[in-house]
Design a protein around this motif. Structure first.
Motif, PDB file in Angstrom:
ATOM      1  N   LEU A 106      92.309  22.730  92.307  1.00 47.79           N
ATOM      2  CA  LEU A 106      93.892  22.233  92.123  1.00 47.79           C
ATOM      3  C   LEU A 106      93.008  21.073  91.994  1.00 47.79           C
ATOM      4  N   LYS A 108      94.170  17.223  90.359  1.00 48.74           N
ATOM      5  CA  LYS A 108      95.269  15.768  90.467  1.00 48.74           C
ATOM      6  C   LYS A 108      94.921  14.678  89.375  1.00 48.74           C
ATOM      7  N   VAL A 117      91.058  26.136  96.951  1.00 49.03           N
ATOM      8  CA  VAL A 117      92.604  26.754  97.985  1.00 49.03           C
ATOM      9  C   VAL A 117      93.137  27.959  97.410  1.00 49.03           C
ATOM     10  N   LEU A 142     103.376  23.633  97.526  1.00 50.16           N
ATOM     11  CA  LEU A 142     102.285  23.293  98.234  1.00 50.16           C
ATOM     12  C   LEU A 142     101.715  23.686  99.936  1.00 50.16           C
ATOM     13  N   SER A 143     100.498  23.709 100.418  1.00 52.83           N
ATOM     14  CA  SER A 143     100.766  23.723 102.543  1.00 52.83           C
ATOM     15  C   SER A 143     100.898  21.943 102.411  1.00 52.83           C
ATOM     16  N   ALA A 146      97.342  20.591 102.046  1.00 51.60           N
ATOM     17  CA  ALA A 146      96.959  20.906 100.353  1.00 51.60           C
ATOM     18  C   ALA A 146      97.382  19.471  99.705  1.00 51.60           C
ATOM     19  N   ALA A 147      98.500  18.896  99.710  1.00 53.29           N
ATOM     20  CA  ALA A 147      99.141  18.017  99.502  1.00 53.29           C
ATOM     21  C   ALA A 147      98.819  16.527 100.316  1.00 53.29           C
ATOM     22  N   VAL A 179     104.279  20.638  91.174  1.00 51.28           N
ATOM     23  CA  VAL A 179     104.758  20.708  92.090  1.00 51.28           C
ATOM     24  C   VAL A 179     106.478  20.466  92.734  1.00 51.28           C
ATOM     25  N   ILE A 182     106.636  20.690  99.349  1.00 50.67           N
ATOM     26  CA  ILE A 182     105.391  21.159 100.291  1.00 50.67           C
ATOM     27  C   ILE A 182     106.232  21.139 101.516  1.00 50.67           C
ATOM     28  N   PRO A 191      94.464  24.067 103.239  1.00 47.53           N
ATOM     29  CA  PRO A 191      94.675  23.990 102.281  1.00 47.53           C
ATOM     30  C   PRO A 191      95.623  25.488 101.497  1.00 47.53           C
ATOM     31  N   ALA A 193      98.161  27.405  98.564  1.00 49.80           N
ATOM     32  CA  ALA A 193      99.471  26.798  97.131  1.00 49.80           C
ATOM     33  C   ALA A 193     100.093  28.427  96.767  1.00 49.80           C
TER      34      ALA A 193
END
Length: 407
Positions: A106, A108, A117, A142-143, A146-147, A179, A182, A191, A193
């Motif tokens: 993942l 950003k 992930v 997202l967990s 992970a977020a 997203v 969360i 982590p 998704a």
């Protein structure tokens, strides 16, 4: 022959109250002995229910305690998932791809990216959602870990990237995802998704050399329609059903992993507390029966002339027995009413002293309204059964005894 007096409930109740008030010192002693039994029993059962319920709530707050994870890869047809979803013990079941194909990267931006992930297919009823809406096409959840590492919030955009070697060339399949939410930190620690099953299947098809339009790759043949899956996500509805479902999986030659140690420890605590409550409760109930029964029999023996006089006045055997039962019921009601404040005080002390390490919603001693109503019903039933024995003794007193006693 004396005219028989009908056993009118109001008349019997008035006589019962008047007699108890006349012997109020004895009545007070009987009520006190019952309170000494009822209040500790309420506290004991409140502790058992509170402790076990707290432990169960802590286990249920982590959905992984209800999860069964089939080991290895299998060849599970679609009807297998439909059959298991139809079982009343199953809360949620979802197909999974092979373990090696359930990871992706993942991104950003150039400074915030996360490799490997875990991809988890989700849908309606997923215990991991924790009240969130299941992801739709082009979305993922997202967990918390992970977020945090990606430094994203709900509504941010990410790129999901998968890589493969195709005909000697390195290819990257990717798609933009939003997203949508969360997960709480307690829902999933690693982590991960949560995404739609279609997108997860697309990542496996891509790695298997097929075209994956969802990932922007049209090279290769289109994958055939899915009729089998390698693994499954499976959750039980309740803690006691986890081991039962594991046995059913084993019967189908599917080994599974579960958090059996935590569940068994709670069940063991429940069994131990249940045994303690049963032994102490049985001893206390026998003591209450002896106290109430002895008090009623002693009162009947002391008032033989009064019972004989009632017979001479026309009260039949049923009326005499009903009078004894009403007296015992009134004593039990008064004792239960006096035991409730003592239980409330003891419960507050326990919750304050023993619940210091629990969160604000935690408790160690608690009874619901249903529990209290059940306890009241048991108290009245027990008192009525004891009173029936005393009433039978009172009905054996003949009216002629009043003449022999000097009336």
């Amino acid at each position: 022959m004396p005219t028989k007096v009908p056993a009118h409930p109001r008349l019997l109740a008035m006589l019962a109250v008047a007699d108890l008030w006349h012997d109020r010192k004895v009545s007070f002693c009987v009520v006190a002995s019952l309170v000494a039994v009822i209040a500790p029993l309420l506290l004991l059962f409140g502790l058992k229910y509170g402790v076990v319920s707290q432990l169960n709530d802590e286990l249920l707050s982590d959905p992984r305690n209800l999860e069964l994870r089939p080991s290895g890869n299998h060849n599970l047809p679609l009807d297998w998932f439909a059959r298991w979803q139809a079982m009343p013990e199953v809360a949620f079941v979802m197909p999974l791809t092979r373990s090696l194909n359930s990871e992706a990267s993942l991104l950003k931006d150039n400074l915030h990216f996360l490799a490997d992930v875990e991809l988890i297919p989700s849908g309606a009823g997923d215990p991991l959602l924790s009240g969130l809406t299941p992801p739709c096409a082009g979305e993922l959840l997202l967990s918390a870990s992970a977020a945090s590492r990606l430094q994203v919030q709900t509504g941010d955009k990410l790129r999901l990237v998968v890589q493969r070697q195709y005909q000697g060339q390195h290819q990257r399949g990717q798609t933009e995802v939003k997203v949508a939410g969360i997960l709480p930190a307690s829902a999933f620690g690693r982590p991960a998704a949560l995404l739609t099953l279609d997108l997860l299947v697309a990542t496996e098809d891509f790695r298997d050399g097929f075209a994956a339009p969802l990932l922007g790759i049209n090279q290769g043949e289109m994958a055939p329609p899915r009729t089998h899956y390698a693994r499954a996500r499976l959750y039980a509805k309740a803690l006691p059903q986890v081991a039962e479902l594991a046995e059913r999986l084993a019967a189908e030659h599917i080994d599974s992993q579960m958090r059996g140690a935590e569940i068994e420890s709670v069940q063991a605590i429940s069994r131990v507390l249940g045994l303690i409550f049963a032994v102490i409760g049985a001893a206390a109930v026998l003591g209450a029966v002896a106290a109430l029964g002895g008090a009623l029999l002693a009162s009947i023996e002391r008032k033989r002339r009064e019972w004989a006089l009632l017979r001479l006045m026309g009260f039949d055997r049923c009326a005499i027995a009903a009078l004894v039962v009403i007296q015992a019921t009134l004593l039990a009601l008064l004792a239960f009413a006096l035991a409730l404040p003592l239980y409330a005080f003891g419960s507050a002390v326990f919750n304050s002293a023993l619940g210091a390490n629990l969160d604000q919603s935690g408790f160690v001693c608690r009874l619901t309204a249903q529990h209290l109503l059940l306890a009241l019903a048991c108290t009245l039933l027990l008192s009525a059964l004891v009173a029936v024995m005393g009433g039978w003794r009172a009905t054996r007193i003949e009216a002629a005894e009043s003449l022999r006693s000097g009336f």
